[in-house]
Design a protein around this motif. Structure first.
Motif, short mmCIF file in Angstrom:
data_model
loop_
_atom_site.label_atom_id
_atom_site.label_comp_id
_atom_site.label_asym_id
_atom_site.label_seq_id
_atom_site.Cartn_x
_atom_site.Cartn_y
_atom_site.Cartn_z
N ARG A 28 11.47 -4.24 -7.48
CA ARG A 28 10.96 -4.20 -6.12
C ARG A 28 11.89 -5.00 -5.20
NH1 ARG A 28 7.68 -0.23 -5.26
NH2 ARG A 28 7.54 -1.18 -3.18
N ASP A 68 9.93 -4.46 1.20
CA ASP A 68 9.00 -4.01 0.17
C ASP A 68 7.79 -3.32 0.81
OD1 ASP A 68 8.14 -3.83 -2.58
OD2 ASP A 68 6.66 -5.38 -2.11
N ARG A 69 7.29 -3.89 1.90
CA ARG A 69 6.15 -3.28 2.59
C ARG A 69 6.52 -1.91 3.12
NH1 ARG A 69 5.18 -2.25 7.41
NH2 ARG A 69 6.99 -3.43 8.12
N LEU A 115 8.87 0.09 2.03
CA LEU A 115 9.06 1.01 0.92
C LEU A 115 7.72 1.49 0.38
CD1 LEU A 115 10.94 2.48 -1.05
CD2 LEU A 115 10.95 0.42 -2.48
N ARG A 116 6.76 0.59 0.30
CA ARG A 116 5.43 0.98 -0.18
C ARG A 116 4.78 2.00 0.77
NH1 ARG A 116 3.80 -1.97 -4.54
NH2 ARG A 116 4.91 -3.95 -4.89
N GLU A 117 5.03 1.85 2.05
CA GLU A 117 4.51 2.81 3.01
C GLU A 117 5.09 4.20 2.78
OE1 GLU A 117 5.24 1.45 6.95
OE2 GLU A 117 3.74 -0.16 6.88
N GLU A 142 6.37 5.28 -0.08
CA GLU A 142 5.85 5.76 -1.35
C GLU A 142 4.43 6.32 -1.19
OE1 GLU A 142 8.11 2.78 -4.51
OE2 GLU A 142 6.39 2.04 -3.38
N THR A 143 3.63 5.66 -0.37
CA THR A 143 2.26 6.12 -0.14
C THR A 143 2.26 7.47 0.58
OG1 THR A 143 1.43 3.85 -0.04
CG2 THR A 143 0.06 5.56 0.95
N SER A 181 11.60 2.62 -10.49
CA SER A 181 11.65 2.63 -9.03
C SER A 181 12.00 4.01 -8.52
CB SER A 181 12.67 1.61 -8.51
OG SER A 181 12.86 1.76 -7.12
#
Length: 504
Positions: A55, A62-63, A65-67, A69-70, A141
Motif C-alpha cells: 500500500r 492511499d486514500r 487509490l482506495r477510492e 479501487e472502490t 496490489s
C-alpha cells in the motif's frame, strides 16, 4: 576480428534436433543436479524485476487509490462477461486509439501467461527497449497489472491515469447497453498509460479467451500461445480444440505466432487460423525449444534453442520444467519481434539474454517466502497447473513431509486440482480466501476428504489459522528435517498469504 565462426565451421542447425523434438515431446529430460555454478551466474545477472508493491505510504495517496479501487469494484467483475469488444473499441476511439501508438506482443493460453510475459519484458528491457506490460490478475496490489520499464506503475500514476480516462469511460457507459467492466476499464488505462509513457513495445496478456477479450483491440506483431488446457470451460468450451478456437482470435494478419506445445486438436485449430491470416508460425519442439536443463541452486541452468541458434548456460532463477518451457517461448517471441529467423539469421546477443533471464522473478509462482519450515506460494488454480507445480516441487525441493494449504475459487475444477496435489501432500489444510468467489471451506473439505481421506484433511476457514496450522504440522518434522508448506489453489489465496507472511 569477428567472434562468429567461419561459415564452414558452423554446426549444422539440424544436428541433434531429433533429440530436441523427442525431449520436447516427452518432457521427461534426464536431470542432473549441479552443485555450483549458478551462484556465479546469478550474481552476474541484471537488476531483479521489481517486487510486488504494498500500500502507498502517503495516507492521501492511499486514500485516493482506495477510492479508485472502490469505483472499479462497482463495475462488472472479471468473471461476469458479455462477449464483445464493442465497448472497449468505443473507448479506444474516444481516447484516440492509444493502442496503435506502439508495437505489441500479445499472449494467450491457459497456464504460464504471466511468467512468460515477465520473461519477455525482461528480455526486451535488457535490449534497451522501454516496455509496458499488462497482466492479470494481480497478486497483492492492483497497480501490478500495469508495468512500465519492468516496474509496477506508481500508485500516483495509476490514480492519474484513471482520472484522465474517466470522462471518456462515462461517455461510453452512457452510449452502450452495458457499462464498461472492471477489466475493460483497466485495459483502457493500460493502453493509455503505455501511449503516454511512451513505450517502445507493449507486452499484453489476455484476460480470458482471445477473440472477444478486451485486450484484443491491438494487432500484435507477435502472438504467443502458451499451453492450452481445460479452464473456464463454461465460457470458452469443453475441449482444447474449442478453447483454442477462442484463443486463436489474437492471431492477426501477417503476424508471427509462437506456439508452445499444445494438445494435438488445439494445435490443429491454431495452425488453421494462422494459415487463414498468412501468419508465420514457430512451434516449440520444432523451430525452438529446451535443449537441456539442469537443476541449479535457486533455479535451473538451461540450454535453449531459439529461432536464430542455440543459447547455452542460461540461468533462470525459477523452479520447474514448465518455467524452462516458458523461457523458450519467451525467447522465441523476442527473437521474432526483432526479426530473427526472418530478416536476420544471427541469434540475439547471448550475454544480454543471460543477463535478462538471470533477473527474472515471478511472484506467487513457486515463491519461497519463509524458511524453517520452508513455506512456498504457488498460484496454480486448475488441474494442469497443479500437475506442473507438483512435478516442480518434487524436483526442486527435498521435502520429507509437505503440508498443503488450499483455498480455491468455487468455479474451478477443485477435485482435479486436489487430485494433482494428493501424491505430494502428506496432509492438507483447506481454507478460503476473502473474496465472494471463494469456495466455502466446508464444501472444499468434503471434496478433499474424498480425495485424501478424512485423516489427512484439516479445515480452517480463516487463512491466518490455516497457515498457522500448516506450519505447526510441518514443524513436527523437527528443525533440521524436511517439513514444508505449499500454499496454493488461487492467485487471491496466494496474495493474501503473501501479505500475512510479511511480503509486501
Amino acid at each position: 576480428m569477428s567472434d562468429h565462426p567461419h561459415e564452414d565451421d558452423r554446426p549444422d542447425p539440424l544436428d541433434g534436433f531429433d533429440e530436441l523434438v523427442e525431449a520436447e515431446t516427452t518432457r521427461d529430460p534426464d536431470l542432473a543436479v549441479i552443485e555450483a555454478g549458478s551462484r556465479t551466474l546469478r550474481t552476474q545477472g541484471g537488476q531483479p524485476q521489481a517486487e510486488v508493491p504494498g500500500r502507498p505510504e502517503d495516507p492521501e495517496v492511499d486514500r485516493a487509490l482506495r477510492e479508485v479501487e472502490t469505483e472499479l469494484a462497482g463495475r462488472w467483475g472479471e468473471t461476469k462477461l458479455e462477449p464483445s469488444v464493442s465497448r472497449i473499441s468505443a473507448l479506444m476511439d474516444l481516447l484516440g486509439e492509444p493502442q496503435r501508438a506502439y508495437p505489441s506482443i500479445h499472449i494467450t493460453g491457459t497456464n504460464g501467461k504471466t511468467s512468460t510475459a515477465r520473461m519477455i519484458e525482461a528480455l526486451l528491457g535488457a535490449f534497451e527497449l522501454r516496455t509496458g506490460r499488462y497482466t492479470s490478475p494481480h497478486v497483492q496490489s492492483i497497480t501490478e497489472r500495469i508495468s512500465l520499464d519492468g516496474a509496477p506503475i506508481s500508485a500516483e500514476g495509476f490514480i492519474e491515469t484513471y482520472r484522465d480516462i474517466t470522462p471518456y469511460v462515462e461517455m461510453v457507459d452512457a452510449a452502450q447497453e452495458y457499462r464498461l467492466s472492471f477489466f475493460e476499464v483497466l485495459t483502457g488505462m493500460a493502453y493509455a498509460a503505455f501511449a503516454d509513457a511512451p513505450v517502445d513495445v507493449a507486452v499484453v496478456e489476455v484476460g480470458m479467451g482471445g477473440s472477444w477479450d478486451a485486450t484484443n483491440v491491438i494487432d500484435g506483431d507477435v502472438a504467443v500461445i502458451t499451453p492450452i488446457a481445460l479452464d473456464h470451460t463454461d465460457r470458452l468450451g469443453g475441449t482444447p480444440a474449442e478453447i483454442a478456437g477462442e484463443k486463436s482470435g489474437i492471431i492477426k494478419q501477417d503476424a508471427t505466432v509462437i506456439l508452445a506445445q499444445q494438445p494435438v486438436d488445439a494445435a490443429q485449430v491454431l495452425l488453421k487460423k494462422a494459415v487463414e491470416v498468412d501468419a508465420t508460425v514457430a512451434r516449440e519442439g520444432l523451430e525452438f525449444g529446451v535443449v537441456a536443463r539442469q537443476v541449479a541452486v535457486g533455479g535451473q541452468l538451461l540450454t535453449l534453442r531459439g529461432l536464430g541458434g542455440e543459447y547455452p548456460e542460461v540461468y533462470l532463477p525459477l523452479h520447474g520444467a514448465y518455467q524452462a518451457h516458458n523461457a523458450a517461448v519467451a525467447l522465441a517471441a523476442v527473437e521474432a519481434f526483432f526479426g530473427v529467423g526472418a530478416q536476420r539469421a544471427q541469434p540475439l546477443d547471448i550475454d544480454t539474454v543471460r543477463k535478462a533471464f538471470a533477473a527474472v522473478s515471478s511472484p506467487g509462482r513457486l515463491e519461497v517466502v519463509r524458511r524453517s519450515p520452508t513455506v512456498v506460494l504457488d498460484a496454480a488454480h486448475n488441474p494442469a497447473g497443479a500437475e506442473a507445480t507438483a512435478e516442480a516441487v518434487r524436483e526442486a525441493f527435498d521435502f520429507t513431509r509437505l503440508i498443503g494449504v488450499v483455498g480455491a475459487s468455487a468455479d474451478k475444477n477443485v477435485r482435479g486440482l486436489l487430485e494433482a496435489f494428493e501424491p505430494i501432500f502428506a496432509e492438507v489444510v483447506v481454507t478460503q480466501n476473502s473474496t465472494p468467489r471463494a469456495m466455502d471451506a466446508d464444501e472444499l473439505a468434503a471434496i478433499a476428504v474424498e480425495v485424501f481421506g478424512e485423516e489427512r484433511v484439516q479445515v480452517e476457514p480463516r487463512l491466518p489459522d490455516a497457515l498457522e496450522a500448516a506450519i505447526t504440522l510441518a514443524e513436527e518434522e523437527g528443525e533440521f528435517a524436511g517439513g514444508g508448506v505449499l500454499v496454493t489453489g488461487s492467485v487471491i489465496t496466494v496474495g493474501e498469504a503473501r501479505l500475512l507472511l510479511g511480503k509486501g
